[in-house]
Design a protein around this motif. Structure first.
Motif, PDB file in Angstrom:
ATOM      1  N   ASP A 154       0.841  -1.196   0.000  1.00  0.00           N
ATOM      2  CA  ASP A 154       0.000   0.000   0.000  1.00  0.00           C
ATOM      3  C   ASP A 154       0.881   1.252   0.000  1.00  0.00           C
ATOM      4  OD1 ASP A 154      -1.957  -1.849   0.214  1.00  0.00           O
ATOM      5  OD2 ASP A 154      -2.456  -1.452   2.308  1.00  0.00           O
ATOM      6  N   SER A 190      -6.250   0.985   2.390  1.00  0.00           N
ATOM      7  CA  SER A 190      -5.701  -0.192   3.056  1.00  0.00           C
ATOM      8  C   SER A 190      -6.708  -0.872   3.968  1.00  0.00           C
ATOM      9  CB  SER A 190      -4.445   0.193   3.859  1.00  0.00           C
ATOM     10  OG  SER A 190      -4.728   1.249   4.757  1.00  0.00           O
ATOM     11  N   ARG A 239      -4.564   1.028  -1.568  1.00  0.00           N
ATOM     12  CA  ARG A 239      -4.335  -0.356  -1.964  1.00  0.00           C
ATOM     13  C   ARG A 239      -4.575  -0.569  -3.464  1.00  0.00           C
ATOM     14  NH1 ARG A 239      -4.246  -5.507  -0.001  1.00  0.00           N
ATOM     15  NH2 ARG A 239      -5.340  -7.111  -1.203  1.00  0.00           N
TER      16      ARG A 239
END
Length: 405
Positions: free
Chosen positions: A253, A292, A331
């Protein structure tokens, strides 16, 4: 016994010109050129009055000015044309259960079996009249048993009229026409046919199909079938959900906003190229961000039909700036272009300069030959794995889904 199909083809007459005349009635009856307004521009569309001077689409604006010095030149307004196209689409959608929008100004509708409940020709005429009354736009249609004959009939009906080709009369209707009237026959094929002494459709109708196959390969059979009024191509239901997209999932990430923007730029640039290669336009851009914690956000924006990098890339970055939450690890990011229609060539001709058009064509030619990462903006080099998938050629999508960098 299987009932005959009934296919309607609708085409708005000199659509861009007609839209401009709605805004300014003084343009009625005058030679109008739509496109780049400088001498370096290109004609995207022209009125029937301008065509009498030998002007046609894709002609350099400088030459068009020489052929018709009194022509009124207007730069295209994509937003206006998109709005009017949607007005027409909504009217058709209200009255036809199965329709296909093949471009910004062209439609097919399948009326097969509807004569059991109503007269198809009467309904088509009423739809056409409603479009004229409610939008102010002239529109022509052809109706027959298949797409090919209906499209040719529309061309013969123009301007602002309609033709119905009754069952069993397809071949006699097509026979006296120029072979150039057959859909799929471009300038190169037309010249090849002329060199063989073939100028009328009737000549093709009377030829053995094997002779055409020898001259034109696999296209020979298709030409022969179309000339004989044979076409089983279905009307493909139109859906504004039709789209192309790409996403990137990161192994780690990231909070590097410059890296994220570079990848989004490369995604937008690549998808715009895919649009142009498939001769498509988009009217809706969507940006997707997953953080994330797996919370996912999307933001979309409508825009006039386009396939131009310099319009789509700023829109993608604008949406990202609006959706991005600083200090959160990202992400996944993605871009989607939707509400696709055909007809990219004319819209791209609205560019003021021939150089811009030539630049796009040159870059796309290099990408077609050497891969779609062969030419790219320096800011997008960060994105190394943008897909080479062409959604308009039916190729397998090995890279279009989630990729990990």
């Amino acid at each position: 016994m299987v009932a005959e199909r009934t296919i309607l083809h609708l085409d708005l007459d000199t659509f861009f010109v007609s839209c401009e005349r709605l805004l300014d009635s003084k343009l009625e009856g005058k030679p109008i050129l739509i496109g780049g307004t400088t001498d370096r521009g290109v004609v995207a569309s022209c009125s029937y009055e301008a065509r009498t001077f030998g002007i046609h689409s894709a002609m350099p604006m400088k030459l068009a000015r020489q052929l018709c010095p009194e022509a009124i030149i207007i730069r295209g307004n994509s937003a206006n044309y998109t709005q009017k196209s949607e007005e027409v689409t909504n009217i058709i959608k209200e009255h036809v259960p199965l329709y296909e929008k093949t471009s910004i100004d062209e439609f097919y509708a399948d009326f097969s079996g509807m004569d059991r409940f109503m007269n198809s020709l009467k309904l088509a005429s009423e739809i056409r009249q409603k479009i004229i009354n409610e939008t102010g736009l002239p529109i022509s249609f052809g109706m027959s048993k298949n797409k090919t004959v209906s499209k040719v009939a529309t061309g013969e009906a123009k301007p602002n009229n309609q033709i119905f080709v009754d069952y069993g009369t397809e071949k006699p209707f097509l026979a006296p026409l120029s072979v150039k009237k057959i859909p799929m026959i471009g300038e190169k094929t037309f010249q090849m046919l002329n060199n063989l002494g073939i100028r009328k459709v009737q000549t093709i109708q009377e030829m053995p199909v094997e002779m055409l196959k020898k001259a034109f390969g696999k296209n020979g059979r298709t030409i022969w079938q179309k000339a004989n009024g044979i076409d089983n191509t279905p009307v493909i239901p139109y859906s504004e959900r039709k789209s192309i997209s790409t996403e990137r999932t990161f192994d780690k990430d990231t909070i590097d906003v410059e890296k994220l923007k570079a990848i989004l730029l490369a995604m937008a640039e690549n998808l715009a190229f895919q649009l142009r290669r498939g001769e498509k336009l988009t009217a809706c851009v969507t940006v997707k961000v997953r953080y994330s914690d797996f919370n996912t956000y999307t933001l979309q924006s409508r825009l006039p039909y386009t396939s131009a990098d310099h319009i789509l890339i700023p829109k993608v970055l604008e949406l990202f700036n609006r959706i991005y939450q600083k200090r959160l690890l990202v992400r996944l990011i993605g871009v989607r272009f939707s509400h696709l229609v055909s007809g990219g060539y004319q819209i791209n001709l609205f560019e003021d300069s021939e150089e811009v058009i030539n630049l796009y064509q040159a870059m796309d030619k290099i990408r077609d030959k050497h891969g779609d990462r062969a030419v790219l903006r320096a800011a997008g080099i960060e994105a190394r794995t943008i897909s080479r998938f062409n959604p308009f050629r039916g190729e397998p999508p090995p890279l279009l889904a989630n990729r990990r960098s």
